[in-house]
Design an enzyme around this catalytic site. Structure first.
Site, PDB file in Angstrom:
ATOM      1  N   CYS A  63       0.921  -1.372  -0.088  1.00 16.73           N
ATOM      2  CA  CYS A  63       0.095   0.018   0.020  1.00 16.73           C
ATOM      3  C   CYS A  63       0.746   1.338   0.008  1.00 16.73           C
ATOM      4  O   CYS A  63       1.728   1.632   1.020  1.00 16.73           O
ATOM      5  CB  CYS A  63      -0.848  -0.016   1.215  1.00 16.73           C
ATOM      6  SG  CYS A  63      -1.571   1.597   1.483  1.00 16.73           S
ATOM      7  N   TRP A  96      -7.942  -7.256   4.734  1.00 15.70           N
ATOM      8  CA  TRP A  96      -6.390  -7.694   4.653  1.00 15.70           C
ATOM      9  C   TRP A  96      -6.334  -8.936   5.855  1.00 15.70           C
ATOM     10  O   TRP A  96      -6.735  -8.534   6.948  1.00 15.70           O
ATOM     11  CB  TRP A  96      -5.925  -6.240   5.356  1.00 15.70           C
ATOM     12  CG  TRP A  96      -5.914  -5.111   4.541  1.00 15.70           C
ATOM     13  CD1 TRP A  96      -6.481  -3.937   4.674  1.00 15.70           C
ATOM     14  CD2 TRP A  96      -5.052  -4.818   3.184  1.00 15.70           C
ATOM     15  NE1 TRP A  96      -6.234  -2.922   3.706  1.00 15.70           N
ATOM     16  CE2 TRP A  96      -5.650  -3.740   2.660  1.00 15.70           C
ATOM     17  CE3 TRP A  96      -4.246  -5.721   2.511  1.00 15.70           C
ATOM     18  CZ2 TRP A  96      -4.923  -3.199   1.800  1.00 15.70           C
ATOM     19  CZ3 TRP A  96      -3.583  -5.247   1.304  1.00 15.70           C
ATOM     20  CH2 TRP A  96      -4.002  -4.129   0.803  1.00 15.70           C
ATOM     21  N   ARG A 132     -14.601   1.374   5.918  1.00 15.96           N
ATOM     22  CA  ARG A 132     -13.701   0.445   5.144  1.00 15.96           C
ATOM     23  C   ARG A 132     -12.407   0.187   6.225  1.00 15.96           C
ATOM     24  O   ARG A 132     -12.056   0.905   7.051  1.00 15.96           O
ATOM     25  CB  ARG A 132     -13.162   1.027   4.159  1.00 15.96           C
ATOM     26  CG  ARG A 132     -14.271   1.660   3.198  1.00 15.96           C
ATOM     27  CD  ARG A 132     -13.912   2.435   1.850  1.00 15.96           C
ATOM     28  NE  ARG A 132     -13.796   0.996   0.957  1.00 15.96           N
ATOM     29  CZ  ARG A 132     -13.459   1.182  -0.231  1.00 15.96           C
ATOM     30  NH1 ARG A 132     -13.497   2.209  -0.883  1.00 15.96           N
ATOM     31  NH2 ARG A 132     -13.469  -0.032  -1.244  1.00 15.96           N
ATOM     32  N   PHE A 133     -11.903  -0.982   6.147  1.00 14.96           N
ATOM     33  CA  PHE A 133     -11.090  -1.683   7.196  1.00 14.96           C
ATOM     34  C   PHE A 133      -9.591  -1.409   6.331  1.00 14.96           C
ATOM     35  O   PHE A 133      -8.978  -2.128   5.808  1.00 14.96           O
ATOM     36  CB  PHE A 133     -11.293  -3.113   7.232  1.00 14.96           C
ATOM     37  CG  PHE A 133     -12.752  -3.348   7.642  1.00 14.96           C
ATOM     38  CD1 PHE A 133     -13.243  -2.806   8.965  1.00 14.96           C
ATOM     39  CD2 PHE A 133     -13.761  -3.960   6.884  1.00 14.96           C
ATOM     40  CE1 PHE A 133     -14.556  -3.153   9.329  1.00 14.96           C
ATOM     41  CE2 PHE A 133     -15.158  -4.227   7.262  1.00 14.96           C
ATOM     42  CZ  PHE A 133     -15.388  -3.957   8.614  1.00 14.96           C
ATOM     43  N   THR A 134      -9.118  -0.138   6.709  1.00 18.47           N
ATOM     44  CA  THR A 134      -7.888   0.233   5.765  1.00 18.47           C
ATOM     45  C   THR A 134      -6.631   0.319   6.636  1.00 18.47           C
ATOM     46  O   THR A 134      -6.678   0.178   8.159  1.00 18.47           O
ATOM     47  CB  THR A 134      -8.380   1.686   5.416  1.00 18.47           C
ATOM     48  OG1 THR A 134      -8.217   2.576   6.607  1.00 18.47           O
ATOM     49  CG2 THR A 134      -9.619   1.839   4.579  1.00 18.47           C
ATOM     50  N   VAL A 135      -5.697   0.334   5.774  1.00 16.68           N
ATOM     51  CA  VAL A 135      -4.286   0.251   6.429  1.00 16.68           C
ATOM     52  C   VAL A 135      -3.918   1.963   5.949  1.00 16.68           C
ATOM     53  O   VAL A 135      -4.050   2.214   4.660  1.00 16.68           O
ATOM     54  CB  VAL A 135      -3.496  -0.560   6.024  1.00 16.68           C
ATOM     55  CG1 VAL A 135      -3.566  -1.934   6.569  1.00 16.68           C
ATOM     56  CG2 VAL A 135      -3.475  -0.796   4.555  1.00 16.68           C
ATOM     57  N   GLU A 150      -5.360   7.586   9.028  1.00 17.97           N
ATOM     58  CA  GLU A 150      -5.306   8.615   8.059  1.00 17.97           C
ATOM     59  C   GLU A 150      -3.872   8.746   7.819  1.00 17.97           C
ATOM     60  O   GLU A 150      -3.065   9.506   8.711  1.00 17.97           O
ATOM     61  CB  GLU A 150      -5.969   9.858   8.205  1.00 17.97           C
ATOM     62  CG  GLU A 150      -5.647  11.063   7.284  1.00 17.97           C
ATOM     63  CD  GLU A 150      -5.569  10.734   5.825  1.00 17.97           C
ATOM     64  OE1 GLU A 150      -4.733  10.482   5.078  1.00 17.97           O
ATOM     65  OE2 GLU A 150      -6.806  10.132   5.407  1.00 17.97           O
ATOM     66  N   SER A 151      -3.196   8.354   6.544  1.00 18.84           N
ATOM     67  CA  SER A 151      -1.771   8.258   6.602  1.00 18.84           C
ATOM     68  C   SER A 151      -1.049   9.663   6.518  1.00 18.84           C
ATOM     69  O   SER A 151      -0.075   9.860   7.146  1.00 18.84           O
ATOM     70  CB  SER A 151      -1.360   7.451   5.255  1.00 18.84           C
ATOM     71  OG  SER A 151      -1.834   8.358   3.909  1.00 18.84           O
TER      72      SER A 151
END
Length: 326
Positions: A63, A96, A132-135, A150-151
């Site tokens: 990612c 993921w 959403r199940f985010t990285v 939040e990156s």
């Protein structure tokens, strides 16, 4: 999130797309990234205080959004302060997976909860969570909750929040210096819209017009970046800033993934953008944090496993090599 300031754009690997979830598109077929959900900060006087060993970072090496946090974590020397766990780059119907579900080389087990998928962490915090199940995902082990997913905000947290725990040299490194913030913010904004997210807007477009609009804007911005980097080592201020980090994670994936998988094939970085190509290779080969956090096996394994646009999940061999020498 992504833009130069803290605008609400969710930055998820592979657009956060699980096989079980539809790509978010508008009625005109354009990809529409949804906002991030957890937006807390780490500060001495806040709910989440900067302490060694308290936080844990979950990422995917495939990612781009997650990898920007890894780069800054290493640049700032936070490896012993914030441990990291990597999921498999191949999403399944539950999002993921950890290595106990998909033992992809380099994927990890979840050391905190023994979870099978990252989504379980989200549901621990909020059982009715419908986002959403985010990285990336920054976890607080003390309060057993998510601090931030939040990156762009995690990058800025890492840039300054733990300086009091760092050696002088690493504490002094500032990727978002006050004097350059207006310039960084302005560049980040259009780079996010047309490049970082632009590749996804091209790759996930569901109409010809949406695709062409996105891909033409993307290459227009790459042309603009080529002009900015001609004769320069960095994007802004003759020094490394977060603008370089945020662009790098997209450009390092361009020839190996976006050019083919996302149909961003008007030009390639290595053949058509000499200044961008030199900037990319210089960061990769000269600054360990960029090379050490780049895993081409995870990048290709992730993008080419997206069954919605590559149903047979065949992974492209080229380009060879993944990155050319400096």
């Amino acid at each position: 999130m992504s833009t130069g300031s803290a605008l609400p754009h969710q930055h998820t690997a592979l657009a956060g797309q699980s096989d079980a979830r539809k790509i978010p598109v508008e009625s005109n077929g354009s990809f529409n990234r949804k906002p991030s959900t957890f937006r807390n900060w780490i500060s001495p006087d806040g709910q989440f205080k900067p302490e060694k060993g308290r936080y844990h970072l979950y990422v995917s090496y495939g990612c781009p959004w997650a990898t920007r946090t890894l780069i800054v974590r290493q640049l700032k020397g936070l490896e012993d302060i914030i441990p990291v766990t990597a999921v498999s780059p191949r999403m399944d119907a539950n999002g993921w997976p950890f290595a106990n579900v998909d033992p992809f080389p380099g994927a990890d087990l979840d050391p905190l909860h023994g979870a099978s998928h990252l989504k379980e962490l989200y549901l621990r915090v909020q059982p009715d969570y419908e986002g959403r199940f985010t990285v990336p995902l920054l976890w607080d082990k003390q309060q057993h909750t998510i601090v931030n997913n939040e990156s762009s905000e995690i990058v800025r947290i890492f840039n300054s929040a733990f300086n009091h725990l760092l050696p002088t040299e690493q504490a002094a490194l500032d990727l978002y210096p006050e004097s350059l913030r207006p310039e960084i913010d302005a560049l980040n904004e259009w780079v996010y819209d047309t490049v970082n997210n632009g590749v996804y807007r091209a790759g996930f477009a569901q109409t010809q017009k949406a695709y062409e609009d996105a891909v033409l804007a993307l290459f227009s911005s790459l042309d603009r970046l080529e002009g900015i980097l001609t004769g320069k080592d960095y994007l802004i201020g003759d020094r490394l800033t977060e603008a370089d980090v945020r662009l790098f994670v997209t450009i390092i994936r361009f020839d190996v993934a976006y050019h083919t998988q996302f149909k961003c094939n008007i030009r390639s970085i290595r053949a058509d953008y000499p200044a961008l190509h030199r900037w990319l290779r210089r960061l990769y080969w000269s600054v360990p944090a960029f090379k050490d956090t780049c895993n081409f096996q995870h990048i290709k394994g992730g993008y080419y496993s997206m069954s919605n646009i590559n149903p047979f999940k065949i992974v492209a061999i080229g380009p060879v090599p993944d990155i050319l020498p400096l």
